[in-house]
Design a protein around this motif. Structure first.
Motif, PDB file in Angstrom:
ATOM      1  N   MET A  28       0.941  -1.132   0.091  1.00 50.74           N
ATOM      2  CA  MET A  28      -0.273  -0.091  -0.083  1.00 50.74           C
ATOM      3  C   MET A  28       0.841   1.288  -0.021  1.00 50.74           C
ATOM      4  N   HIS A  29       0.315   2.408  -0.769  1.00 54.00           N
ATOM      5  CA  HIS A  29       0.929   3.552  -0.701  1.00 54.00           C
ATOM      6  C   HIS A  29       0.188   4.515   0.285  1.00 54.00           C
ATOM      7  N   ILE A  30       0.735   5.268   1.464  1.00 55.60           N
ATOM      8  CA  ILE A  30       0.108   5.980   2.225  1.00 55.60           C
ATOM      9  C   ILE A  30       0.665   7.266   2.330  1.00 55.60           C
ATOM     10  N   VAL A  31      -0.295   8.297   2.358  1.00 55.94           N
ATOM     11  CA  VAL A  31       0.126   9.579   2.568  1.00 55.94           C
ATOM     12  C   VAL A  31      -0.072  10.199   3.733  1.00 55.94           C
ATOM     13  N   ILE A  32       0.782  10.916   4.411  1.00 55.70           N
ATOM     14  CA  ILE A  32       0.627  11.382   5.816  1.00 55.70           C
ATOM     15  C   ILE A  32       0.837  12.922   5.874  1.00 55.70           C
ATOM     16  N   MET A  33      -0.045  13.641   6.219  1.00 49.00           N
ATOM     17  CA  MET A  33       0.048  15.155   6.180  1.00 49.00           C
ATOM     18  C   MET A  33       0.289  15.311   7.764  1.00 49.00           C
ATOM     19  N   GLY A  34       1.441  16.028   8.033  1.00 49.65           N
ATOM     20  CA  GLY A  34       1.734  16.157   9.356  1.00 49.65           C
ATOM     21  C   GLY A  34       2.915  15.486   9.878  1.00 49.65           C
ATOM     22  N   CYS A  35       4.138  15.812  10.226  1.00 50.78           N
ATOM     23  CA  CYS A  35       5.079  15.186  10.595  1.00 50.78           C
ATOM     24  C   CYS A  35       5.663  15.412  11.975  1.00 50.78           C
ATOM     25  N   GLY A  36       4.673  15.770  13.098  1.00 48.37           N
ATOM     26  CA  GLY A  36       4.904  15.754  14.300  1.00 48.37           C
ATOM     27  C   GLY A  36       4.919  14.500  14.927  1.00 48.37           C
ATOM     28  N   ARG A  37       4.767  14.564  16.300  1.00 50.57           N
ATOM     29  CA  ARG A  37       5.062  13.107  16.905  1.00 50.57           C
ATOM     30  C   ARG A  37       4.050  12.001  16.607  1.00 50.57           C
ATOM     31  N   VAL A  38       2.746  12.356  16.297  1.00 57.16           N
ATOM     32  CA  VAL A  38       1.964  11.312  15.807  1.00 57.16           C
ATOM     33  C   VAL A  38       2.348  10.988  14.312  1.00 57.16           C
ATOM     34  N   GLY A  39       2.511  12.125  13.463  1.00 59.07           N
ATOM     35  CA  GLY A  39       2.665  11.596  11.950  1.00 59.07           C
ATOM     36  C   GLY A  39       4.118  10.748  11.827  1.00 59.07           C
ATOM     37  N   SER A  40       5.260  11.318  12.457  1.00 56.75           N
ATOM     38  CA  SER A  40       6.240  10.524  12.396  1.00 56.75           C
ATOM     39  C   SER A  40       6.175   9.347  12.961  1.00 56.75           C
ATOM     40  N   THR A  41       5.635   9.053  13.995  1.00 52.35           N
ATOM     41  CA  THR A  41       5.458   7.381  14.642  1.00 52.35           C
ATOM     42  C   THR A  41       4.591   6.808  13.725  1.00 52.35           C
ATOM     43  N   LEU A  42       3.668   7.099  12.938  1.00 46.94           N
ATOM     44  CA  LEU A  42       2.765   6.543  12.124  1.00 46.94           C
ATOM     45  C   LEU A  42       3.609   6.165  10.899  1.00 46.94           C
ATOM     46  N   ALA A  43       4.333   7.033  10.665  1.00 42.87           N
ATOM     47  CA  ALA A  43       5.103   6.741   9.278  1.00 42.87           C
ATOM     48  C   ALA A  43       6.141   5.739   9.242  1.00 42.87           C
ATOM     49  N   GLN A  44       6.752   5.808  10.669  1.00 40.30           N
ATOM     50  CA  GLN A  44       8.055   4.752  10.949  1.00 40.30           C
ATOM     51  C   GLN A  44       7.113   3.404  11.156  1.00 40.30           C
ATOM     52  N   ARG A  45       5.996   3.462  11.717  1.00 40.04           N
ATOM     53  CA  ARG A  45       5.240   1.998  11.841  1.00 40.04           C
ATOM     54  C   ARG A  45       4.986   1.518  10.627  1.00 40.04           C
ATOM     55  N   LEU A  46       4.327   2.311   9.855  1.00 43.86           N
ATOM     56  CA  LEU A  46       3.839   2.007   8.222  1.00 43.86           C
ATOM     57  C   LEU A  46       4.889   1.473   7.716  1.00 43.86           C
ATOM     58  N   GLU A  47       5.839   2.226   7.515  1.00 45.23           N
ATOM     59  CA  GLU A  47       7.161   1.677   6.815  1.00 45.23           C
ATOM     60  C   GLU A  47       7.670   0.278   7.402  1.00 45.23           C
ATOM     61  N   GLY A  48       7.743   0.076   8.602  1.00 40.83           N
ATOM     62  CA  GLY A  48       8.130  -1.056   9.241  1.00 40.83           C
ATOM     63  C   GLY A  48       7.531  -2.264   8.839  1.00 40.83           C
ATOM     64  N   ARG A  49       6.297  -1.990   8.381  1.00 35.50           N
ATOM     65  CA  ARG A  49       5.422  -3.003   7.899  1.00 35.50           C
ATOM     66  C   ARG A  49       5.163  -3.307   6.568  1.00 35.50           C
ATOM     67  N   GLY A  50       6.081  -2.497   5.853  1.00 37.00           N
ATOM     68  CA  GLY A  50       6.465  -2.814   4.695  1.00 37.00           C
ATOM     69  C   GLY A  50       5.732  -2.149   3.475  1.00 37.00           C
ATOM     70  N   HIS A  51       5.210  -0.923   4.063  1.00 36.74           N
ATOM     71  CA  HIS A  51       4.284   0.066   3.127  1.00 36.74           C
ATOM     72  C   HIS A  51       5.007   1.067   2.442  1.00 36.74           C
ATOM     73  N   SER A  52       4.733   1.574   1.389  1.00 38.04           N
ATOM     74  CA  SER A  52       5.325   2.837   0.893  1.00 38.04           C
ATOM     75  C   SER A  52       4.616   3.990   1.458  1.00 38.04           C
ATOM     76  N   ALA A 102      -4.434  12.732   7.958  1.00 35.31           N
ATOM     77  CA  ALA A 102      -4.215  14.051   8.315  1.00 35.31           C
ATOM     78  C   ALA A 102      -4.156  14.162   9.607  1.00 35.31           C
ATOM     79  N   VAL A 103      -2.749  14.332  10.058  1.00 34.89           N
ATOM     80  CA  VAL A 103      -2.540  14.249  11.665  1.00 34.89           C
ATOM     81  C   VAL A 103      -1.817  15.554  12.056  1.00 34.89           C
ATOM     82  N   SER A 104      -1.766  16.552  11.318  1.00 33.41           N
ATOM     83  CA  SER A 104      -1.026  17.810  11.774  1.00 33.41           C
ATOM     84  C   SER A 104      -1.822  18.677  13.034  1.00 33.41           C
ATOM     85  N   SER A 105      -1.295  19.461  13.538  1.00 33.08           N
ATOM     86  CA  SER A 105      -2.059  20.111  14.800  1.00 33.08           C
ATOM     87  C   SER A 105      -2.993  21.242  14.328  1.00 33.08           C
ATOM     88  N   GLY A 106      -3.569  21.186  13.548  1.00 35.02           N
ATOM     89  CA  GLY A 106      -4.389  22.162  12.872  1.00 35.02           C
ATOM     90  C   GLY A 106      -5.761  21.406  12.528  1.00 35.02           C
TER      91      GLY A 106
END
Length: 223
Positions: free
Chosen positions: A1-25, A71-75
């Motif tokens: 799967m290819h997943i786009v994340i908007m927001g690279c705060g603590r939630v967004g960065s953690t989410l990105a790392q976990r998704l990539e760790g599971r083999g996703h783009s 979409a997991v930014s602070s706004g």
């Protein structure tokens, strides 16, 4: 799967790392290029600097081939607008927006945009730590005195069990389950998780047995 994340705060960065760790783009969008440092040196996904609701920015992040958008930014406003752009402009079926304002979260849910109501979820978690497992709040009593509706934090004894098993053992009906601040109507195969809030109906005459069974957990033969 290819997943786009908007927001690279603590939630967004953690989410990105976990998704990539599971083999996703994964592609991460943030207006602050310094925010991408949170991803760490091992992150191999795409980073795009810009506003998450800008269509050109979403295109650069691969939204046209995306299977999901978060979409997991602070706004709140940025999150909901970017989520709607992903769904309505680019046809991404699976979108979710992080929303701080519980009132807004309800409105956006009705508009068809799934939300995670951060404040509501956090308050539920704190309540769960403060109150004993299985604690119930009566939310409705039938005028005839026969049926009651309760809001119950799922007891630890039932974590990992199915809704159907709980209903069968307690002789109740689970009308909805709130998880991470969002409610859903469960089927009997849904597995209960730590932190879930149950909205269940039962006979008032069975109350003592119902809550004793909730507290005690499944019988040996059900385990």
């Amino acid at each position: 799967m290819h997943i786009v994340i908007m927001g690279c705060g603590r939630v967004g960065s953690t989410l990105a790392q976990r998704l990539e760790g599971r083999g996703h783009s994964v592609a991460v969008i943030d207006s602050d290029p310094d925010a991408f440092r949170r991803l760490g040196p091992s992150f191999a996904g795409m980073t795009v600097t810009g506003l998450g609701f800008d269509r050109d920015i979403q295109r650069r992040a691969g939204i046209e081939r995306a299977d999901a958008f978060a979409a997991v930014s602070s706004g709140d406003n940025s999150n909901i607008i970017s989520a709607r752009v992903a769904r309505e402009q680019f046809g991404v079926d699976t979108v979710v927006a992080r929303i701080y304002d519980p009132g807004r979260a309800e409105v956006y849910e009705r508009l068809g945009v799934p939300t995670v109501a951060t404040v509501t979820w956090a308050a539920d978690q704190v309540l769960r730590k403060l109150l004993p497992a299985g604690h119930s709040s009566v939310v409705y009593t039938d005028p005839s005195g026969k049926v009651r509706a309760d809001q119950v934090f799922v007891p630890q004894a039932w974590v990992g069990r199915t809704v159907g098993a709980l209903e069968s053992a307690t002789r109740t009906r689970v009308a909805s389950v709130s998880r991470y601040g969002a409610a859903e109507i469960p089927d009997t195969a849904m597995v209960l998780q730590d932190g879930d809030v149950l909205h269940l109906f039962s006979r008032i005459s069975d109350s003592e047995t119902v809550f004793a069974t909730l507290s005690e957990g499944p019988r040996q033969e059900e385990s």
